[in-house]
Scaffold this motif. Structure first.
Motif, PDB file in Angstrom:
ATOM      1  N   UNK A 149      -6.022  11.549  -5.590  1.00 50.42           N
ATOM      2  CA  UNK A 149      -5.633  11.513  -4.186  1.00 50.42           C
ATOM      3  C   UNK A 149      -4.880  12.805  -3.869  1.00 50.42           C
ATOM      4  N   UNK A 150      -5.196  13.403  -2.733  1.00 56.11           N
ATOM      5  CA  UNK A 150      -4.425  14.521  -2.222  1.00 56.11           C
ATOM      6  C   UNK A 150      -3.611  14.025  -1.035  1.00 56.11           C
ATOM      7  N   UNK A 151      -2.306  14.256  -1.094  1.00 53.04           N
ATOM      8  CA  UNK A 151      -1.386  13.705  -0.106  1.00 53.04           C
ATOM      9  C   UNK A 151      -0.840  14.817   0.776  1.00 53.04           C
ATOM     10  N   UNK A 152      -0.742  14.546   2.079  1.00 47.49           N
ATOM     11  CA  UNK A 152      -0.292  15.541   3.047  1.00 47.49           C
ATOM     12  C   UNK A 152       1.005  15.110   3.729  1.00 47.49           C
ATOM     13  N   UNK A 153       2.034  15.966   3.622  1.00 45.04           N
ATOM     14  CA  UNK A 153       3.272  15.832   4.384  1.00 45.04           C
ATOM     15  C   UNK A 153       3.263  16.983   5.393  1.00 45.04           C
ATOM     16  N   UNK A 154       2.923  16.684   6.650  1.00 44.62           N
ATOM     17  CA  UNK A 154       2.590  17.771   7.581  1.00 44.62           C
ATOM     18  C   UNK A 154       3.792  18.449   8.217  1.00 44.62           C
ATOM     19  N   UNK A 155       4.982  17.851   8.149  1.00 44.58           N
ATOM     20  CA  UNK A 155       6.203  18.439   8.706  1.00 44.58           C
ATOM     21  C   UNK A 155       6.014  18.791  10.187  1.00 44.58           C
ATOM     22  N   UNK A 156       6.215  20.056  10.571  1.00 43.19           N
ATOM     23  CA  UNK A 156       6.061  20.456  11.979  1.00 43.19           C
ATOM     24  C   UNK A 156       4.645  20.911  12.313  1.00 43.19           C
ATOM     25  N   UNK A 157       3.748  20.834  11.341  1.00 37.18           N
ATOM     26  CA  UNK A 157       2.337  21.023  11.612  1.00 37.18           C
ATOM     27  C   UNK A 157       1.785  19.678  12.097  1.00 37.18           C
ATOM     28  N   UNK A 158       0.479  19.485  12.025  1.00 34.40           N
ATOM     29  CA  UNK A 158      -0.112  18.209  12.407  1.00 34.40           C
ATOM     30  C   UNK A 158      -1.318  17.926  11.528  1.00 34.40           C
ATOM     31  N   UNK A 159      -1.742  16.694  11.508  1.00 39.71           N
ATOM     32  CA  UNK A 159      -2.786  16.287  10.576  1.00 39.71           C
ATOM     33  C   UNK A 159      -4.119  16.974  10.871  1.00 39.71           C
ATOM     34  N   UNK A 160      -4.411  17.230  12.131  1.00 38.39           N
ATOM     35  CA  UNK A 160      -5.675  17.896  12.469  1.00 38.39           C
ATOM     36  C   UNK A 160      -5.726  19.303  11.895  1.00 38.39           C
ATOM     37  N   UNK A 161      -4.590  19.981  11.862  1.00 38.16           N
ATOM     38  CA  UNK A 161      -4.547  21.348  11.342  1.00 38.16           C
ATOM     39  C   UNK A 161      -4.585  21.390   9.819  1.00 38.16           C
TER      40      UNK A 161
END
Length: 352
Positions: free
Chosen positions: A188-200
């Protein structure tokens, strides 16, 4: 309140590792073909060496119905099993296997067992957990996995000002290599997007999501839509975000003729996932709402009851923290035997 204490402590504890540059690599990993001979692997576990998984076995719908009813564990409220969910495409992992993973990041020994221990020691420990689950629930095979934080919320702004550290492709490649130490392991690759966003952020790992054994996790805790710095408060995703991601994964599954993707959404407060009832289910994606809070058993059970059991989506997960769960009385980890009593029974188990 205890829940607020847990949420705040978790947000601060999981936050910062040093900034790392993001680099690109065009190397693609492909599953190897096999002959089925037995051997003892480097972790000391006897395995079927070079055995290729048949990921395209058609779903037995009667068996699927039987297993999701079993996971409901006698619930009589009508919440579980979730009604009107679509049958998954061929090759689906859930609910036919229980996924048991180690979580972490290779740059930090404080973010989880994946990264805290050298690979051979890590596999020794994870194999012991897998054997425990196989003993407690022998009717459900265990699917081993590694859950890697591929984008880490940071305490520093970085070059783009988004407070996000995207792991280099070379680091993700290292995790895939570690996964191959135990044949048929998924990642699994996990994303913590912070001040970015999931689409980016999804496009940064798309080439890995095109692999049949790579799946996805997203962490609302670090989705800072209001511009707050990660770790200062708990972030959020809406059903619309979850639907965007599942649609993105479904498109990859259809384009590349892949088995269904498992999609893990971390959660330990109500606001971390809003409008859950609007989350759309798809044959190409299997959604796990994962209880990600730490604390004493009673606190964890309350979180599971309110935000996982009480707001049903599809499948459920439960996280166990080797260190944080021991901080308060009774200073112990919950056991597989205890988790098997939950309604519904979690089918995804994560150790940090």
């Amino acid at each position: 309140m205890k829940l607020k204490r847990m949420a705040g402590a978790l947000a601060l504890a999981a936050l910062v590792i040093s900034t790392f540059s993001y680099c690109t690599s065009d190397a693609k990993k492909v599953p190897g073909k096999t002959n089925g001979s037995k051997k003892t692997d480097s972790t000391g576990t006897e395995t079927v060496a070079e055995e290729e998984i048949d990921t395209r076995t058609p779903v037995d719908t009667a068996k699927y119905n039987e297993l999701v009813k079993k996971l409901a564990n006698g619930d009589t409220t009508g919440k579980w099993p979730v009604k009107n969910q679509p049958y998954p495409l061929a090759g689906a992992i859930l609910p036919f296997k229980r996924i048991v993973v180690y979580y972490g990041n290779l740059h930090s020994k404080k973010m989880g067992a994946l990264g805290e221990y050298e690979p051979k020691e890590m596999w020794k420990r994870l194999n012991a957990e897998i054997k425990h689950w196989e003993k407690v629930d022998p009717s459900t095979p265990v699917q081993a996995g590694l859950h890697y934080i591929a984008a880490v919320a940071s305490g520093t702004a970085g070059k783009d000002g988004k407070y996000i550290n995207r792991m280099a492709n070379s680091q993700i490649d290292s995790v895939l290599k570690i996964a191959k130490m135990r044949p048929n392991t998924i990642v699994f690759l996990d994303l913590q997007v912070a001040l970015s966003n999931i689409k980016s952020e999804l496009p940064h790992i798309e080439k890995y999501l095109e692999l049949p054994y790579v799946h996805l996790g997203i962490d609302p805790e670090f989705s800072m839509k209001d511009g707050s710095l990660p770790g200062k408060k708990i972030g959020t995703y809406d059903a619309a975000d979850v639907n965007y991601v599942s649609g993105y994964l479904a498109d990859l599954v259809k384009k590349h003729n892949l088995p269904p993707k498992v999609f893990v959404v971390h959660r330990f407060t109500k606001k971390m996932v809003t409008n859950y009832q609007n989350i759309k289910l798809r044959p190409e994606v299997q959604i796990v709402m994962h209880m990600d809070g730490w604390g004493e058993p009673d606190l964890k059970l309350g979180t599971y009851r309110h935000f996982i059991y009480g707001e049903p989506v599809q499948f459920t997960g439960f996280k166990l923290f080797y260190k944080n769960d021991l901080k308060k009385t009774p200073n112990r980890l919950m056991t597989p035997e205890e988790l098997m009593k939950l309604k519904p029974v979690p089918i995804y188990i994560q150790y940090q």
